[in-house]
Design an enzyme around this catalytic site. Sequence first.
Site, PDB file in Angstrom:
ATOM      1  N   GLY A   1      -4.585  -4.209  -3.762  1.00 18.36           N
ATOM      2  CA  GLY A   1      -5.569  -3.174  -4.079  1.00 18.36           C
ATOM      3  C   GLY A   1      -4.777  -1.942  -4.469  1.00 18.36           C
ATOM      4  O   GLY A   1      -4.122  -1.350  -3.619  1.00 18.36           O
ATOM      5  N   HIS A   2      -4.769  -1.623  -5.749  1.00 15.83           N
ATOM      6  CA  HIS A   2      -3.962  -0.502  -6.243  1.00 15.83           C
ATOM      7  C   HIS A   2      -4.891   0.641  -6.646  1.00 15.83           C
ATOM      8  O   HIS A   2      -5.725   0.478  -7.537  1.00 15.83           O
ATOM      9  CB  HIS A   2      -3.089  -0.964  -7.427  1.00 15.83           C
ATOM     10  CG  HIS A   2      -2.054  -1.972  -7.020  1.00 15.83           C
ATOM     11  ND1 HIS A   2      -1.161  -2.541  -7.893  1.00 15.83           N
ATOM     12  CD2 HIS A   2      -1.763  -2.507  -5.800  1.00 15.83           C
ATOM     13  CE1 HIS A   2      -0.376  -3.384  -7.229  1.00 15.83           C
ATOM     14  NE2 HIS A   2      -0.727  -3.381  -5.967  1.00 15.83           N
TER      15      HIS A   2
ATOM     16  N   LYS B   1       1.807   2.185  -5.135  1.00 14.18           N
ATOM     17  CA  LYS B   1       2.337   1.645  -6.410  1.00 14.18           C
ATOM     18  C   LYS B   1       1.406   1.942  -7.584  1.00 14.18           C
ATOM     19  O   LYS B   1       1.840   2.348  -8.659  1.00 14.18           O
ATOM     20  CB  LYS B   1       2.540   0.121  -6.281  1.00 14.18           C
ATOM     21  CG  LYS B   1       3.510  -0.276  -5.179  1.00 14.18           C
ATOM     22  CD  LYS B   1       3.587  -1.778  -5.002  1.00 14.18           C
ATOM     23  CE  LYS B   1       2.361  -2.398  -4.403  1.00 14.18           C
ATOM     24  NZ  LYS B   1       2.055  -2.011  -3.005  1.00 14.18           N
TER      25      LYS B   1
ATOM     26  N   GLN C   1       1.960  -6.007  -3.250  1.00 15.98           N
ATOM     27  CA  GLN C   1       2.397  -6.119  -1.856  1.00 15.98           C
ATOM     28  C   GLN C   1       3.687  -5.306  -1.654  1.00 15.98           C
ATOM     29  O   GLN C   1       3.920  -4.363  -2.391  1.00 15.98           O
ATOM     30  CB  GLN C   1       2.607  -7.595  -1.450  1.00 15.98           C
ATOM     31  CG  GLN C   1       1.307  -8.381  -1.308  1.00 15.98           C
ATOM     32  CD  GLN C   1       0.703  -8.849  -2.625  1.00 15.98           C
ATOM     33  OE1 GLN C   1       1.345  -9.524  -3.400  1.00 15.98           O
ATOM     34  NE2 GLN C   1      -0.539  -8.484  -2.867  1.00 15.98           N
TER      35      GLN C   1
ATOM     36  N   ASP D   1       0.807  -1.228   0.000  1.00 11.02           N
ATOM     37  CA  ASP D   1       0.000   0.000   0.000  1.00 11.02           C
ATOM     38  C   ASP D   1       0.834   1.269   0.000  1.00 11.02           C
ATOM     39  O   ASP D   1       0.424   2.304   0.538  1.00 11.02           O
ATOM     40  CB  ASP D   1      -0.971   0.027   1.213  1.00 11.02           C
ATOM     41  CG  ASP D   1      -1.892  -1.178   1.224  1.00 11.02           C
ATOM     42  OD1 ASP D   1      -2.202  -1.689   0.128  1.00 11.02           O
ATOM     43  OD2 ASP D   1      -2.289  -1.614   2.314  1.00 11.02           O
TER      44      ASP D   1
HETATM   45  P1  GDP Z   1      -0.785   0.372  -3.555  1.00 12.66           P
HETATM   46  O1  GDP Z   1      -1.368  -0.907  -3.098  1.00 12.66           O
HETATM   47  O2  GDP Z   1       0.689   0.447  -3.326  1.00 12.66           O
HETATM   48  O3  GDP Z   1      -1.148   0.733  -4.971  1.00 12.66           O
HETATM   49  O4  GDP Z   1      -1.421   1.513  -2.614  1.00 12.66           O
HETATM   50  P2  GDP Z   1      -2.959   1.629  -2.170  1.00 12.66           P
HETATM   51  O5  GDP Z   1      -3.753   2.121  -3.306  1.00 12.66           O
HETATM   52  O6  GDP Z   1      -3.415   0.385  -1.505  1.00 12.66           O
HETATM   53  O7  GDP Z   1      -2.841   2.691  -1.003  1.00 12.66           O
HETATM   54  C1  GDP Z   1      -2.343   3.952  -1.206  1.00 12.66           C
HETATM   55  C2  GDP Z   1      -3.421   4.956  -0.768  1.00 12.66           C
HETATM   56  O8  GDP Z   1      -2.860   6.249  -0.646  1.00 12.66           O
HETATM   57  C3  GDP Z   1      -4.526   5.106  -1.798  1.00 12.66           C
HETATM   58  O9  GDP Z   1      -5.703   5.452  -1.148  1.00 12.66           O
HETATM   59  C4  GDP Z   1      -4.030   6.277  -2.652  1.00 12.66           C
HETATM   60  O10 GDP Z   1      -5.084   6.949  -3.319  1.00 12.66           O
HETATM   61  C5  GDP Z   1      -3.398   7.133  -1.616  1.00 12.66           C
HETATM   62  N1  GDP Z   1      -2.238   7.931  -2.049  1.00 12.66           N
HETATM   63  C6  GDP Z   1      -1.274   7.626  -2.944  1.00 12.66           C
HETATM   64  N2  GDP Z   1      -0.335   8.577  -2.957  1.00 12.66           N
HETATM   65  C7  GDP Z   1      -0.694   9.500  -2.060  1.00 12.66           C
HETATM   66  C8  GDP Z   1      -0.113  10.722  -1.594  1.00 12.66           C
HETATM   67  O11 GDP Z   1       0.960  11.143  -2.002  1.00 12.66           O
HETATM   68  N3  GDP Z   1      -0.796  11.404  -0.612  1.00 12.66           N
HETATM   69  C9  GDP Z   1      -1.985  10.960  -0.114  1.00 12.66           C
HETATM   70  N4  GDP Z   1      -2.565  11.683   0.824  1.00 12.66           N
HETATM   71  N5  GDP Z   1      -2.551   9.829  -0.533  1.00 12.66           N
HETATM   72  C10 GDP Z   1      -1.909   9.105  -1.478  1.00 12.66           C
HETATM   73  P1  IMO Z   2      -0.917  -4.154  -2.270  1.00 13.26           P
HETATM   74  O1  IMO Z   2      -0.471  -4.677  -3.604  1.00 13.26           O
HETATM   75  C1  IMO Z   2      -0.961  -4.582   2.061  1.00 13.26           C
HETATM   76  C2  IMO Z   2      -1.033  -8.647   3.647  1.00 13.26           C
HETATM   77  C3  IMO Z   2      -2.295  -9.090   4.367  1.00 13.26           C
HETATM   78  C4  IMO Z   2      -1.711 -10.088   5.343  1.00 13.26           C
HETATM   79  C5  IMO Z   2      -0.599 -10.753   4.532  1.00 13.26           C
HETATM   80  C6  IMO Z   2      -1.000 -12.053   3.863  1.00 13.26           C
HETATM   81  O2  IMO Z   2      -2.208  -3.452  -2.301  1.00 13.26           O
HETATM   82  O3  IMO Z   2       0.183  -3.364  -1.636  1.00 13.26           O
HETATM   83  P2  IMO Z   2      -2.581 -12.765   1.859  1.00 13.26           P
HETATM   84  O4  IMO Z   2      -3.941 -12.281   1.448  1.00 13.26           O
HETATM   85  O5  IMO Z   2      -1.544 -12.526   0.834  1.00 13.26           O
HETATM   86  O6  IMO Z   2      -2.609 -14.169   2.366  1.00 13.26           O
HETATM   87  O7  IMO Z   2      -2.197 -11.854   3.136  1.00 13.26           O
HETATM   88  O8  IMO Z   2      -0.233  -9.810   3.544  1.00 13.26           O
HETATM   89  N1  IMO Z   2      -1.254  -8.140   2.276  1.00 13.26           N
HETATM   90  C7  IMO Z   2      -1.184  -6.846   1.943  1.00 13.26           C
HETATM   91  N2  IMO Z   2      -0.989  -5.755   2.710  1.00 13.26           N
HETATM   92  N3  IMO Z   2      -1.049  -4.458   0.713  1.00 13.26           N
HETATM   93  C8  IMO Z   2      -1.214  -5.542  -0.066  1.00 13.26           C
HETATM   94  O9  IMO Z   2      -1.193  -5.485  -1.416  1.00 13.26           O
HETATM   95  C9  IMO Z   2      -1.334  -6.813   0.545  1.00 13.26           C
HETATM   96  N4  IMO Z   2      -1.529  -8.070   0.098  1.00 13.26           N
HETATM   97  C10 IMO Z   2      -1.464  -8.876   1.162  1.00 13.26           C
HETATM   98  O10 IMO Z   2      -2.919  -8.011   5.012  1.00 13.26           O
HETATM   99  O11 IMO Z   2      -1.119  -9.408   6.412  1.00 13.26           O
HETATM  100 MG    MG Z   3      -2.896  -1.593  -1.810  1.00 13.29          MG
END
Ligand code: GDP
Ligand code: IMO
Ligand code: MG
Length: 423
Positions: A40-41, A16, A224, A13
């Site tokens: 979840g991207h 990416k 991840q 998270d």
């Molecule tokens: P990913 O899994 O690495 O793609 O990241 P996620 O989407 O799960 O989580 C990142 C969260 O932070 C999302 O809600 C984005 O919309 C938000 N986000 C990304 N970059 C920034 C930033 O620079 N500032 C803020 N406030 N939110 C951001």
């Molecule tokens: P993105 O790509 C954050 C965490 C879960 C749990 C562990 C194992 O959005 O960054 P699993 O479902 O793989 O058996 O879970 O890994 N986890 C993540 N945490 N971002 C993710 O993906 C994750 N995918 C799995 O919360 O701790």
């Molecule tokens: Mg994510």
Amino acid sequence: MAVDLLLGLQWGDEGKGKIVDVLTSNYNIIARFQGGPNAGHTLVFNGMKHVLHTIPSGIFHESAKNLVGNGVVIDPVIFKKELDKLEEQNVDYRKSLLISRKAHLILPTHRLLDAASETAKGKAKIGSTLKGIGPTYMDKTGRNGIRVGDLELKDWKDKYRALANKHEAMIAFYDVKIDYNLEELETEFFNAVETLKSLTFIDSEEYIYQAQKNGESILAEGAQGSLLDIDFGTYPFVTSSNTTAAGACTGLGIAPNKIGDVFGIFKAYTTRVGSGPFPTELFDEDGARMAKVGHEFGATTGRARRCGWLDLVALKYACQVNGVTKLMMMKADVLSGFKSLKVCTAYNYQGKEITHLPYNIEAHNVSPIYTDFKGWKEDLTAMEDISTIPNELNTYIDFLEKELDIPITLVSVGPDRKQTIFR
Ligand code: GDP
Ligand code: IMO
Ligand code: MG
């Protein structure tokens, strides 16, 4: 042409999805190499938010091909839901979305096995997203899995039945109560498989090889984060794939000597969702503020993310195992308004100060040693030029850059595509 990699350096998270979307205009192909719908991207542009789970984050750009690589595990049901959402937004994915025949399928019973395993673990549970990731990769390495390419065979349903029956026996073996109606789950699954079959399946390693030969540019998108890597993460509180750079070689068929830049993405602080050790975790007002301002809730499960200060010991380790060439710092805007900031620069490990990540970072072994920084008040979210950022943030960035000895080339100041400052 060399293949660039983009991957998360913390516990996922990091942002990416946002950055892959920002960079897609520089690439011909965006390719996911591991993980599955546990990811979840999030992408934000034109006032809309989009969350992708299996589909690469370049899908909103007409110019790019988007490949789901052999290292990815696909749940046809979730995949179909993602496609439906794209259709609602008139995204024409049919020509641009390609799927590796060697990617493995998540069956409904894999999800049930995940639930049974987690329930049986009780307090020691991993905190899995319950998407069936672990059981599917277990079947892959156990040489029992069903792959996308199998769907082109006449007898794939026989193979399916045999595996699902075995899974049911395994579920019964766990001494826990899991309520399910397999018939209903299978109806949904077989329906979604038909949608999947309407897409383009390819021999992806050959496709990637030819694309490189023809000078096409490729960006491999990680899921991840490095600390969730099956080998290098905080085992057993990890996911079941190699989230680090090596995973791009096995998950796409890229030769190691064909890797170009490795973009390492990190938040200006740290978050983690699910169980497992987290040395810099905060249980005070500062942690609550990060969670609130940063909207730290999982994009896949909606669970609250745990928050804490930046851990430079762990970040350095992640840079090492990935060979990061360029760093990107996300969510700097969330730190505005803190009087002072802390960065963990060493661990107290069983009474001794260390600066490397040891085998066990559980709280009884490790406590963080911090360096303090002055905070800044300014709102960063409308800033577009690096010359306008507060001095205190510059000091914070310069310190990290010096310690990690890798340039920080991008600072993100908000979720929107546009809230991105190149440096
Ligand atoms: P990913 O899994 O690495 O793609 O990241 P996620 O989407 O799960 O989580 C990142 C969260 O932070 C999302 O809600 C984005 O919309 C938000 N986000 C990304 N970059 C920034 C930033 O620079 N500032 C803020 N406030 N939110 C951001
Ligand atoms: P993105 O790509 C954050 C965490 C879960 C749990 C562990 C194992 O959005 O960054 P699993 O479902 O793989 O058996 O879970 O890994 N986890 C993540 N945490 N971002 C993710 O993906 C994750 N995918 C799995 O919360 O701790
Ligand atoms: Mg994510």
